[in-house]
Design an enzyme around this catalytic site. Structure first.
Site, mmCIF file in Angstrom:
data_model
loop_
_atom_site.group_PDB
_atom_site.id
_atom_site.type_symbol
_atom_site.label_atom_id
_atom_site.label_comp_id
_atom_site.label_asym_id
_atom_site.label_seq_id
_atom_site.Cartn_x
_atom_site.Cartn_y
_atom_site.Cartn_z
ATOM 1 N N GLU A 197 -0.010 -1.592 10.036
ATOM 2 C CA GLU A 197 1.340 -1.606 9.480
ATOM 3 C C GLU A 197 2.145 -2.783 10.014
ATOM 4 O O GLU A 197 2.843 -3.473 9.262
ATOM 5 C CB GLU A 197 2.043 -0.287 9.803
ATOM 6 C CG GLU A 197 3.488 -0.205 9.334
ATOM 7 C CD GLU A 197 3.641 -0.299 7.830
ATOM 8 O OE1 GLU A 197 4.753 -0.610 7.382
ATOM 9 O OE2 GLU A 197 2.644 -0.100 7.094
ATOM 10 N N HIS B 213 1.016 -6.180 8.627
ATOM 11 C CA HIS B 213 1.561 -6.308 7.276
ATOM 12 C C HIS B 213 3.017 -6.762 7.331
ATOM 13 O O HIS B 213 3.445 -7.645 6.575
ATOM 14 C CB HIS B 213 1.445 -4.956 6.553
ATOM 15 C CG HIS B 213 2.012 -4.965 5.170
ATOM 16 N ND1 HIS B 213 2.797 -3.941 4.679
ATOM 17 C CD2 HIS B 213 1.943 -5.893 4.172
ATOM 18 C CE1 HIS B 213 3.170 -4.228 3.442
ATOM 19 N NE2 HIS B 213 2.671 -5.397 3.111
ATOM 20 N N HIS C 266 7.318 -0.838 -4.562
ATOM 21 C CA HIS C 266 7.016 -1.873 -3.570
ATOM 22 C C HIS C 266 5.813 -2.710 -4.021
ATOM 23 O O HIS C 266 5.807 -3.940 -3.887
ATOM 24 C CB HIS C 266 6.732 -1.217 -2.224
ATOM 25 C CG HIS C 266 6.785 -2.151 -1.062
ATOM 26 N ND1 HIS C 266 7.713 -3.165 -0.943
ATOM 27 C CD2 HIS C 266 6.018 -2.245 0.057
ATOM 28 C CE1 HIS C 266 7.526 -3.825 0.180
ATOM 29 N NE2 HIS C 266 6.493 -3.299 0.802
ATOM 30 N N HIS D 62 -4.927 6.290 -16.383
ATOM 31 C CA HIS D 62 -5.256 4.958 -15.877
ATOM 32 C C HIS D 62 -6.586 4.476 -16.448
ATOM 33 O O HIS D 62 -6.719 3.296 -16.811
ATOM 34 C CB HIS D 62 -5.328 4.995 -14.352
ATOM 35 C CG HIS D 62 -5.563 3.655 -13.724
ATOM 36 N ND1 HIS D 62 -4.771 2.556 -13.993
ATOM 37 C CD2 HIS D 62 -6.501 3.215 -12.846
ATOM 38 C CE1 HIS D 62 -5.206 1.522 -13.308
ATOM 39 N NE2 HIS D 62 -6.256 1.881 -12.618
ATOM 40 N N HIS E 33 -10.072 -4.399 -5.866
ATOM 41 C CA HIS E 33 -9.521 -3.983 -7.156
ATOM 42 C C HIS E 33 -8.053 -4.401 -7.257
ATOM 43 O O HIS E 33 -7.580 -4.830 -8.321
ATOM 44 C CB HIS E 33 -9.662 -2.468 -7.296
ATOM 45 C CG HIS E 33 -9.522 -1.968 -8.703
ATOM 46 N ND1 HIS E 33 -10.229 -2.492 -9.757
ATOM 47 C CD2 HIS E 33 -8.759 -0.979 -9.237
ATOM 48 C CE1 HIS E 33 -9.915 -1.852 -10.868
ATOM 49 N NE2 HIS E 33 -9.004 -0.940 -10.576
#
Length: 327
Positions: free
Chosen positions: A72, A75, A134, A244, A305
């Protein structure tokens, strides 16, 4: 540093932030630090004995997992660096007489909003609509940076070709469909619905009778605790996953058809190469999507992906820029 070189660096940083965000999310490390912008009240992950003791006292309800906390914080460090790069771009734009002004300003506003979404992701405990927003903010940011790069670097893109101009509205429609599909992907991930169906081509069992779109796509569902690992029931997650998948079929078909039309009609080597790249990325993205299902969402393939979605979006943004460009 020249603006074009700075923009290249910023594009790379943005892609790194997107991929690191995906890696953090898929590693279930989104709440690795329970506060923001620090971690357990510190600027780095607590590692020393006295730091761990202080952190545990301040956050007694949390178990400190250093590996997730570091994911975290890394990032956040990369995202913070990206923010500084965007501010430098804004500064140079206003110092350079002929440079664009509105687009860099919009990008700067977006990066500030992204920071707010990053904070809300933590403080609202991974609320799906915030997590998805986000993610979409990151994809929007990298798209706007590409457009700014294309505007500041002269490219040999043909403009005014009547045959190719006729494809522009369809290309824009394809871009809108791809954006919707990326949003669906973000909703699938943020609701932990990626493994709701583990068979191909659509879903196992009598999936049609289990569809529950009202709950599946309700952004206002709330819980008293954390949204980590999801709060939706199986029917809702399955509905998201199936939507999806069906969206992927529609999107892939449209993008391949657009690329085919471009290859047949374009006189530009650059545009034909872009069309071939679009086909290759569609094939890669579909393969990665199938791999996620068959191999039960391995981390490397799942992050790839996300990268594939970003590259598809950038390619289609470039194609639209070229097709809508005037002579």
């Amino acid at each position: 540093m020249q603006m074009t070189s700075l923009l290249k660096l910023t594009l790379i940083f943005t892609l790194c932030v997107i991929l690191m965000g995906a890696y953090t999310r898929l590693s279930d490390a989104g709440l690795g630090c329970p506060d923001w912008p620090g971690c357990y009240g510190m600027l780095k992950v607590p590692t020393q004995t006295h730091e761990l003791s202080q952190a545990q006292t301040a956050f007694p309800e949390h178990t400190i997992e250093q590996e997730k906390a570091w994911l975290e914080m890394i990032h956040r460090y990369i995202a913070g660096t990206l923010g500084l790069l965007v501010l430098v771009i804004l500064f140079i734009s206003y110092k350079t007489q002929d440079a664009p002004k509105k687009l860099p300003s919009l990008i700067a506003v977006l990066i500030l909003f992204q920071a707010a979404l990053g904070m809300w992701t933590v403080t609202m405990k991974l609320m799906p609509v915030v997590v998805m927003s986000h993610l979409i903010g990151g994809f929007t940011l990298i798209s706007l940076l590409l457009i700014l790069y294309l505007r500041t670097k002269p490219l040999r893109i043909p403009g005014g070709d009547a045959a190719m101009r006729k494809l522009a509205p369809f290309a824009l429609f394809c871009l809108a469909v791809l954006v919707l599909q990326i949003i669906l992907g973000g909703w699938t991930s943020s609701n932990y619905a990626a493994l709701a169906c583990t068979t191909l081509p659509i879903c196992e069992g009598d999936w049609v009778s289990n569809l529950d779109p009202l709950n599946a796509f309700n952004p206002l569902l709330k819980t008293e605790g954390s949204y980590e690992f999801g709060i939706l029931d199986y029917s809702s997650r399955m509905t998201i996953h199936v939507t999806h998948r069906l969206g992927a079929i529609v999107t892939a078909t449209l993008l391949v058809f657009l690329a085919y039309r471009m290859i047949k009609q374009s006189q530009s080597t650059l545009l034909r190469n872009s069309a071939w790249l679009l086909i290759a990325l569609v094939i890669l993205q579909v393969t990665l999507g199938i791999g996620n299902v068959v191999l039960h969402l391995p981390l490397g393939i799942a992050v790839s992906h996300n990268a594939g979605a970003a590259l598809l979006l950038l390619t289609l943004v470039f194609i639209n820029y070229a097709l809508w460009r005037k002579a």
